[in-house]
Design an enzyme around this catalytic site. Structure first.
Site, PDB file in Angstrom:
ATOM      1  N   GLY A  15      31.089  48.127  41.696  1.00  0.00           N
ATOM      2  CA  GLY A  15      31.206  48.504  43.110  1.00  0.00           C
ATOM      3  C   GLY A  15      31.601  49.965  43.238  1.00  0.00           C
ATOM      4  O   GLY A  15      32.488  50.434  42.530  1.00  0.00           O
ATOM      5  N   ARG A  76      25.428  46.675  39.188  1.00  0.00           N
ATOM      6  CA  ARG A  76      26.059  45.709  38.283  1.00  0.00           C
ATOM      7  C   ARG A  76      24.911  45.216  37.401  1.00  0.00           C
ATOM      8  O   ARG A  76      24.035  44.502  37.877  1.00  0.00           O
ATOM      9  CB  ARG A  76      26.685  44.560  39.072  1.00  0.00           C
ATOM     10  CG  ARG A  76      27.722  45.015  40.109  1.00  0.00           C
ATOM     11  CD  ARG A  76      28.427  43.808  40.727  1.00  0.00           C
ATOM     12  NE  ARG A  76      28.989  44.096  42.029  1.00  0.00           N
ATOM     13  CZ  ARG A  76      30.212  44.577  42.250  1.00  0.00           C
ATOM     14  NH1 ARG A  76      31.012  44.816  41.242  1.00  0.00           N
ATOM     15  NH2 ARG A  76      30.648  44.780  43.472  1.00  0.00           N
ATOM     16  N   ASP A 107      37.104  46.927  35.672  1.00  0.00           N
ATOM     17  CA  ASP A 107      37.323  46.233  34.396  1.00  0.00           C
ATOM     18  C   ASP A 107      36.040  45.645  33.807  1.00  0.00           C
ATOM     19  O   ASP A 107      35.854  45.635  32.599  1.00  0.00           O
ATOM     20  CB  ASP A 107      38.406  45.158  34.548  1.00  0.00           C
ATOM     21  CG  ASP A 107      37.978  44.062  35.490  1.00  0.00           C
ATOM     22  OD1 ASP A 107      37.434  44.378  36.564  1.00  0.00           O
ATOM     23  OD2 ASP A 107      38.145  42.877  35.146  1.00  0.00           O
ATOM     24  N   THR A 130      37.917  51.732  41.382  1.00  0.00           N
ATOM     25  CA  THR A 130      37.662  50.512  42.158  1.00  0.00           C
ATOM     26  C   THR A 130      38.596  50.483  43.365  1.00  0.00           C
ATOM     27  O   THR A 130      39.775  50.844  43.232  1.00  0.00           O
ATOM     28  CB  THR A 130      37.862  49.217  41.320  1.00  0.00           C
ATOM     29  OG1 THR A 130      38.096  48.110  42.211  1.00  0.00           O
ATOM     30  CG2 THR A 130      39.051  49.304  40.387  1.00  0.00           C
ATOM     31  N   ASP A 132      39.768  47.960  44.656  1.00  0.00           N
ATOM     32  CA  ASP A 132      40.667  46.798  44.591  1.00  0.00           C
ATOM     33  C   ASP A 132      42.006  47.069  43.895  1.00  0.00           C
ATOM     34  O   ASP A 132      42.927  46.280  44.014  1.00  0.00           O
ATOM     35  CB  ASP A 132      39.965  45.637  43.860  1.00  0.00           C
ATOM     36  CG  ASP A 132      38.825  45.066  44.671  1.00  0.00           C
ATOM     37  OD1 ASP A 132      38.739  45.384  45.871  1.00  0.00           O
ATOM     38  OD2 ASP A 132      38.017  44.305  44.107  1.00  0.00           O
ATOM     39  N   ASP A 134      42.821  46.678  40.874  1.00  0.00           N
ATOM     40  CA  ASP A 134      43.154  45.449  40.154  1.00  0.00           C
ATOM     41  C   ASP A 134      43.075  45.623  38.633  1.00  0.00           C
ATOM     42  O   ASP A 134      42.772  44.681  37.908  1.00  0.00           O
ATOM     43  CB  ASP A 134      42.226  44.312  40.608  1.00  0.00           C
ATOM     44  CG  ASP A 134      40.757  44.634  40.384  1.00  0.00           C
ATOM     45  OD1 ASP A 134      40.434  45.793  40.054  1.00  0.00           O
ATOM     46  OD2 ASP A 134      39.935  43.733  40.537  1.00  0.00           O
ATOM     47  N   ARG A 176      38.332  40.487  45.999  1.00  0.00           N
ATOM     48  CA  ARG A 176      37.849  39.197  45.498  1.00  0.00           C
ATOM     49  C   ARG A 176      38.898  38.539  44.607  1.00  0.00           C
ATOM     50  O   ARG A 176      39.123  37.348  44.669  1.00  0.00           O
ATOM     51  CB  ARG A 176      36.550  39.435  44.713  1.00  0.00           C
ATOM     52  CG  ARG A 176      35.736  38.224  44.498  1.00  0.00           C
ATOM     53  CD  ARG A 176      34.348  38.523  44.020  1.00  0.00           C
ATOM     54  NE  ARG A 176      34.220  39.797  43.297  1.00  0.00           N
ATOM     55  CZ  ARG A 176      33.089  40.475  43.202  1.00  0.00           C
ATOM     56  NH1 ARG A 176      31.991  40.031  43.792  1.00  0.00           N
ATOM     57  NH2 ARG A 176      33.037  41.596  42.518  1.00  0.00           N
TER      58      ARG A 176
END
Ligand code: F6P
Length: 327
Positions: A15, A76, A107, A130, A132, A134, A176
């Protein structure tokens, strides 16, 4: 003796996130500074496999530091999970003499790089990009700050109309697997409830507290939900609340991909520039197969294979603060 890095390839994968362009710019210009040739690879690993690669120079990255998205585009790429795909990718690097690879992504993209680095003789460096946030091991990922600010701006606007109508609003933000966007934007906008994937949603508790607020005529309530929350996102939450709070006026807003676009914030431009610079420096000094992170304002180099999602790591203190401030 490590081989001297003479040609670097750079790609963005997974993303996109605001600030990726600033990172590309830093990689290109640091390489040029060191007399290293640099190649842009289009659409992440897809372009590597399809040989969609072009040489870049300093001017190729002019006027992009302030732009969202990624000039290299992203994808992706399923084919890269297969050995055959990775073999084609390596052949394309080899034929151009590219002997160092910078991967800007999350990741999943780093996991691809680990496998690639094990099978082929190509040093890889990751840059954490990213929205996120995360990835374990770094306080910042490129794009998170911009995404949160976009969410905050949107939620503030929704709050005006929510307040005017005495409504409950359920706003779904991205994430997500991680609740950082929900947590940060929710706290910053004074949300009464924040639902995140890292914690099991206690719907009974939330309903009880909304009913109690209804009794004391506190009708304006903001619920921020991460898309990956175990209850199933904003639409599921709405269904239950409509049933259990028949007198309440409830509306849903899903912010979606608006959070991934837009001009990167100052922080994202700074960390992207810093990480891009250090990624190239790392390749030069032989610090390979790590990703560049920042901890306590210092550069940190984490082995790519340790780049796991930071699920479950949200501090209990934040959760407590949300509860206390939302009364
Ligand atoms: O990884 C970033 C992210 O924006 C997630 O928060 C979201 O679930 C996902 O990407 C959406 O991906 P796509 O744009 O491929 O639908």
């Amino acid at each position: 003796m490590e081989k001297k890095i003479t040609r670097i390839g750079v790609l963005t994968s997974g993303g996109d996130s605001p600030g990726m362009n600033a990172a590309i710019r830093a990689v290109v210009r640091t390489s040029v500074y060191h007399g290293i040739e640099v190649f842009g690879i289009m659409r992440g690993y897809q372009g590597l496999i399809e040989d969609d690669i072009y040489q870049m120079e300093s001017r190729s990255v002019a006027n992009i530091i302030q732009r969202g998205g990624t000039i290299l585009k992203t994808a992706r790429c399923k084919e890269f999970f297969e050995f055959e795909g990775r073999s084609k990718a390596y052949a394309n690097l080899k034929k151009r003499g590219i002997n160092g690879l910078v991967i800007i992504g999350g990741d999943g993209s780093f996991r691809g790089a680990v496998q690639f680095g094990k099978e082929f003789d190509i040093p890889c460096i990751g840059i954490a990009g990213t929205i996120d946030k995360d990835i374990l091991g770094t306080d910042f990922t490129i794009g998170f700050d911009t995404a949160v600010n976009t969410a905050v701006e949107a939620i503030d606007k929704i709050r005006d109309t929510m307040d005017a109508h005495d409504r409950i609003f359920i706003i779904e933000v991205m994430g997500r697997d991680a609740g950082y966007i929900a947590l940060h934007s929710g706290i910053a906008t004074g949300a009464e409830n924040i639902l995140i994937p890292e914690r099991k949603t206690d719907m009974d508790d939330m309903i009880a507290s909304l009913l109690e607020k209804e009794r004391r005529k506190k009708l304006v309530n903001l619920i921020v939900v991460a898309e990956g929350d175990d209850y199933g996102g904003a639409n599921e939450v709405e269904k239950t609340l409509k049933e259990k709070l028949p007198n309440a006026e409830i509306r849903v807003c899903i912010l979606g991909h608006i959070q991934r676009g837009g001009a990167p914030s100052c922080i994202d431009r700074l960390i992207a520039s810093r990480m891009g610079y250090h990624a190239v420096e790392s390749l030069i000094v032989g610090r390979h197969n790590v990703f560049v992170g920042i901890q306590n304002n210092k550069m940190h180099y984490i082995p790519l294979e340790n780049a796991v999602k930071s699920k479950g790591k949200i501090s209990e203190e934040w959760i407590k603060i949300v509860k206390i401030l939302a009364s």
